[in-house]
Every structure is written in C-alpha cells, then in structure tokens.
Design a protein around this motif. Structure first.
Motif, PDB file in Angstrom:
ATOM      1  N   GLY A 229      64.139  20.378  17.300  1.00  0.00           N
ATOM      2  CA  GLY A 229      62.712  20.459  17.362  1.00  0.00           C
ATOM      3  C   GLY A 229      62.219  18.979  17.913  1.00  0.00           C
ATOM      4  O   GLY A 229      62.925  18.255  18.570  1.00  0.00           O
ATOM      5  N   ALA A 230      61.138  18.681  17.230  1.00  0.00           N
ATOM      6  CA  ALA A 230      60.403  17.312  17.576  1.00  0.00           C
ATOM      7  C   ALA A 230      61.401  16.105  17.164  1.00  0.00           C
ATOM      8  O   ALA A 230      62.217  16.341  16.363  1.00  0.00           O
ATOM      9  N   GLY A 231      61.354  15.335  18.161  1.00  0.00           N
ATOM     10  CA  GLY A 231      62.293  13.976  17.780  1.00  0.00           C
ATOM     11  C   GLY A 231      61.438  12.626  17.969  1.00  0.00           C
ATOM     12  O   GLY A 231      60.361  12.728  18.895  1.00  0.00           O
ATOM     13  N   PRO A 232      62.022  11.445  17.677  1.00  0.00           N
ATOM     14  CA  PRO A 232      61.402  10.202  18.059  1.00  0.00           C
ATOM     15  C   PRO A 232      61.573   9.689  19.461  1.00  0.00           C
ATOM     16  O   PRO A 232      62.524  10.230  20.188  1.00  0.00           O
ATOM     17  N   ILE A 233      60.778   8.610  19.945  1.00  0.00           N
ATOM     18  CA  ILE A 233      61.178   7.666  20.732  1.00  0.00           C
ATOM     19  C   ILE A 233      62.141   6.662  20.376  1.00  0.00           C
ATOM     20  O   ILE A 233      61.836   6.140  19.077  1.00  0.00           O
ATOM     21  N   VAL A 234      63.204   6.668  20.853  1.00  0.00           N
ATOM     22  CA  VAL A 234      64.196   5.474  20.535  1.00  0.00           C
ATOM     23  C   VAL A 234      64.352   4.530  21.711  1.00  0.00           C
ATOM     24  O   VAL A 234      64.470   4.576  22.704  1.00  0.00           O
ATOM     25  N   LEU A 235      64.210   3.152  21.102  1.00  0.00           N
ATOM     26  CA  LEU A 235      64.481   2.099  22.023  1.00  0.00           C
ATOM     27  C   LEU A 235      66.028   1.660  21.687  1.00  0.00           C
ATOM     28  O   LEU A 235      66.193   1.137  20.436  1.00  0.00           O
ATOM     29  N   GLN A 236      66.788   1.121  22.756  1.00  0.00           N
ATOM     30  CA  GLN A 236      68.235   0.964  22.419  1.00  0.00           C
ATOM     31  C   GLN A 236      68.362  -0.435  22.429  1.00  0.00           C
ATOM     32  O   GLN A 236      67.820  -1.374  23.162  1.00  0.00           O
ATOM     33  N   ALA A 237      69.178  -0.958  21.459  1.00  0.00           N
ATOM     34  CA  ALA A 237      69.663  -2.379  21.262  1.00  0.00           C
ATOM     35  C   ALA A 237      71.055  -2.196  21.885  1.00  0.00           C
ATOM     36  O   ALA A 237      71.979  -2.234  21.181  1.00  0.00           O
ATOM     37  N   HIS A 238      71.315  -2.420  23.131  1.00  0.00           N
ATOM     38  CA  HIS A 238      72.532  -2.239  23.757  1.00  0.00           C
ATOM     39  C   HIS A 238      73.401  -3.606  23.620  1.00  0.00           C
ATOM     40  O   HIS A 238      72.883  -4.462  23.357  1.00  0.00           O
ATOM     41  N   GLY A 239      74.859  -3.461  23.392  1.00  0.00           N
ATOM     42  CA  GLY A 239      75.596  -4.275  23.045  1.00  0.00           C
ATOM     43  C   GLY A 239      76.141  -5.261  24.269  1.00  0.00           C
ATOM     44  O   GLY A 239      77.063  -5.900  24.018  1.00  0.00           O
ATOM     45  N   ASP A 240      75.520  -5.259  25.374  1.00  0.00           N
ATOM     46  CA  ASP A 240      76.113  -5.873  26.372  1.00  0.00           C
ATOM     47  C   ASP A 240      75.757  -7.481  26.229  1.00  0.00           C
ATOM     48  O   ASP A 240      74.868  -7.961  25.411  1.00  0.00           O
ATOM     49  N   PRO A 241      76.375  -8.526  26.735  1.00  0.00           N
ATOM     50  CA  PRO A 241      76.462  -9.697  26.367  1.00  0.00           C
ATOM     51  C   PRO A 241      75.148 -10.799  26.903  1.00  0.00           C
ATOM     52  O   PRO A 241      75.078 -11.652  26.628  1.00  0.00           O
ATOM     53  N   SER A 242      74.524  -9.951  27.736  1.00  0.00           N
ATOM     54  CA  SER A 242      73.384 -10.698  28.319  1.00  0.00           C
ATOM     55  C   SER A 242      72.051 -10.868  27.448  1.00  0.00           C
ATOM     56  O   SER A 242      71.919 -10.238  26.311  1.00  0.00           O
ATOM     57  N   ALA A 243      71.245 -11.668  27.774  1.00  0.00           N
ATOM     58  CA  ALA A 243      70.111 -12.067  27.004  1.00  0.00           C
ATOM     59  C   ALA A 243      69.209 -10.791  26.561  1.00  0.00           C
ATOM     60  O   ALA A 243      69.185  -9.979  27.614  1.00  0.00           O
ATOM     61  N   PRO A 244      68.623 -10.905  25.612  1.00  0.00           N
ATOM     62  CA  PRO A 244      67.874  -9.410  25.081  1.00  0.00           C
ATOM     63  C   PRO A 244      66.533  -9.278  25.971  1.00  0.00           C
ATOM     64  O   PRO A 244      66.003 -10.322  26.241  1.00  0.00           O
ATOM     65  N   ILE A 245      66.317  -8.252  26.363  1.00  0.00           N
ATOM     66  CA  ILE A 245      65.153  -7.855  26.809  1.00  0.00           C
ATOM     67  C   ILE A 245      63.867  -7.833  26.162  1.00  0.00           C
ATOM     68  O   ILE A 245      63.916  -7.666  24.868  1.00  0.00           O
ATOM     69  N   SER A 246      62.628  -7.933  26.526  1.00  0.00           N
ATOM     70  CA  SER A 246      61.398  -7.663  25.855  1.00  0.00           C
ATOM     71  C   SER A 246      60.405  -6.332  26.279  1.00  0.00           C
ATOM     72  O   SER A 246      60.596  -6.118  27.370  1.00  0.00           O
ATOM     73  N   PHE A 247      59.546  -5.884  25.392  1.00  0.00           N
ATOM     74  CA  PHE A 247      58.867  -4.945  25.465  1.00  0.00           C
ATOM     75  C   PHE A 247      57.357  -5.331  25.099  1.00  0.00           C
ATOM     76  O   PHE A 247      57.301  -6.281  24.466  1.00  0.00           O
ATOM     77  N   ARG A 248      56.466  -4.571  25.621  1.00  0.00           N
ATOM     78  CA  ARG A 248      55.206  -4.631  25.287  1.00  0.00           C
ATOM     79  C   ARG A 248      54.101  -3.510  25.634  1.00  0.00           C
ATOM     80  O   ARG A 248      54.741  -2.572  26.502  1.00  0.00           O
ATOM     81  N   ASN A 249      53.037  -3.459  24.996  1.00  0.00           N
ATOM     82  CA  ASN A 249      52.046  -2.251  25.437  1.00  0.00           C
ATOM     83  C   ASN A 249      52.810  -0.884  25.451  1.00  0.00           C
ATOM     84  O   ASN A 249      52.701  -0.090  26.591  1.00  0.00           O
ATOM     85  N   ILE A 250      53.143  -0.552  24.320  1.00  0.00           N
ATOM     86  CA  ILE A 250      53.576   0.941  24.099  1.00  0.00           C
ATOM     87  C   ILE A 250      52.800   1.965  23.820  1.00  0.00           C
ATOM     88  O   ILE A 250      52.489   1.716  22.569  1.00  0.00           O
ATOM     89  N   TRP A 251      52.427   3.019  24.256  1.00  0.00           N
ATOM     90  CA  TRP A 251      51.716   4.054  23.773  1.00  0.00           C
ATOM     91  C   TRP A 251      52.118   5.338  24.496  1.00  0.00           C
ATOM     92  O   TRP A 251      52.712   5.728  25.076  1.00  0.00           O
ATOM     93  N   ILE A 252      51.752   6.369  23.397  1.00  0.00           N
ATOM     94  CA  ILE A 252      51.851   7.760  23.876  1.00  0.00           C
ATOM     95  C   ILE A 252      50.548   8.744  23.575  1.00  0.00           C
ATOM     96  O   ILE A 252      49.991   8.335  22.847  1.00  0.00           O
TER      97      ILE A 252
END
Length: 255
Positions: A229-252
């Motif tokens: 049925g209905a489900g969430p929006i998921v943001l992934q914390a991937h395990g790659d070794p590079s520097a972490p990315i950033s997000f902003r301005n998220i709406w639905i």
C-alpha cells in the motif's frame, strides 16, 4: 394471395419509413463542448526567487529540522546532520532515513549536491538514492565525468531503466529532481494490474518519461513484485567511501 398481400404491406411500410423526415442534428456551438464545474483548486505556486514550495505542498525538509523523518530501520529519530545553511548532510553511520508519513501518488521535489572534494569512481562516488514508496529507487550519483553502468547513473531507475540523458551538474552545484509518480494497482494474486510509473526531470531535463517500473530495485538479482500500500520516501545512506552528499528544499504534493 396472402404472400402477395404481405409483400405489398411490407413495401408500403418500408417506403413510408424511408420518406420520414427526421430533424437534422443541431449545429455545433462552442459552448456545447465546454464545462464550467468543477473548477480546479487555486494553488499559489512557489516563489522562484526564494525557491519556496507551492501552497498545497507538504514540506519534508526546509532547513529547520528532521521532524518529518525517522530512521528507516527502527523508526528512531533521524540522525543526519542539519547544517546552519539550511542543508541536510547524509550521516552514513546512522543509516537510511524515511518520511514518517506514507504516500501513494505524488509530485516530489528534492535538491541534492555532490561535495566539491568528492573522490572515487563509478558507484563509489557520491552514491545515494531516493526510494519511492520505500521500494523503487531513483538513483543519486555523481555522474559528472564519472563512468558507470548506464542503468546505475544519476536519474536511472536503479538497475532497470537508464536515464534518457546525463543532465548532471559538476560537484559543488545543486541538482534538482522533480519526480511525478503513480502508485501500482494489484490483482488479488499480488501481481501488478497496473505497474508503478514515474517521470523524472533532472535539472529541467526529462530523464525518465512515464517509465513503467518492473518491481523492486535490487542491487543483486532482478525486480520482485511485492504487493503493498502507501509507503514512505526513503533517502539512502550509501556505504561508499566518498564524502557524503547534501540535500535541501524537499517537498511533496499528493496527487
């Protein structure tokens, strides 16, 4: 004699019917193909200068806090980093985060940035993802001058559908996804009656055009169809070794 009589009667009836003058269809007027109600809802669009959300949108992250999010594994408070510049940085040790609210059909807006000091290559460079209904991943990756498999680069439906174009901005610049998603409908046996479908616009470029999703987006193996049925929006914390990315301005916006 009787047969001749009946034949004559039939001929008279057919002749009378053929000579009946029916009215001509009324001439078409412009108003005959118009309807006035119901009128569409009035929505104030977002301000292009401040990059605000439309008036009917649900704000998922506006730079203040993570009150709309939780840990995707145990539903504890989300532990990613909210920065002073109103951005959100992935905490890889804390794991994936998901929205507390669940959704079906929607328009999702999300902005993301690869750090300037990014290192690595292929899938080990700025890897993350946004999962629709918690099951179907739109890939996030640094695809700027970074070769990888076609159905795994930014804008792909992961391991299923490659993007129609590589619209990636260079590290340090913000990327924008606008995602229009239709949830699947299921038969009683759990198979798709209508599969999930998605359109993805990456930095103003259509990279998925009404793409049918085949099932879950698996890292190993092929798509699986899981009734849900209905489900969430998921943001992934991937395990790659590079520097972490950033997000902003998220709406639905629910559709």
């Amino acid at each position: 004699m009787n047969k001749l009589f009946l034949t004559a009667v039939c001929m008279v009836c057919l002749t009378a019917h053929a000579q009946t003058n029916y009215p001509e269809p009324e001439p078409m007027r412009a108003g005959m193909s118009e309807f006035w109600t119901p009128q569409p809802a009035i929505i104030t669009p977002g301000d292009i200068q401040t990059n605000s959300a439309p008036s009917d949108a649900i704000t998922l992250f506006d730079g203040k806090d993570l009150s709309a999010w939780e840990n995707a594994t145990d539903k504890s408070p989300a532990q990613w980093t909210v920065n002073k510049n109103k951005t959100l940085t992935v905490n890889k040790q804390a794991g994936d985060i998901q929205t507390k609210q669940t959704f079906e059909n929607f328009q999702l807006h999300i902005e993301w940035c690869i750090p300037v000091n990014i290192a690595g290559e292929s899938q080990g460079r700025g890897n993350s993802g946004v999962y629709l209904q918690g099951k179907y991943e739109v890939q996030i990756l640094d695809s700027y001058k970074n070769a990888t498999y076609a159905n795994g680069q930014a804008g792909s439906i992961y391991k299923q559908s490659k993007p129609l174009a590589n619209a990636m901005r260079k590290p340090g610049e913000w990327n924008v996804y606008d995602i229009i998603y239709s949830a699947p409908l299921f038969k009683e046996d759990g198979t798709y009656r209508i599969p999930p479908c998605v359109t993805v616009i990456h930095n103003g470029v259509v990279v998925q055009n009404h793409t049918s999703i085949l099932g879950t987006t698996e890292y190993i193996g092929f798509p699986r169809v899981e009734k849900h049925g209905a489900g969430p929006i998921v943001l992934q914390a991937h395990g790659d070794p590079s520097a972490p990315i950033s997000f902003r301005n998220i709406w639905i916006r629910e559709l």
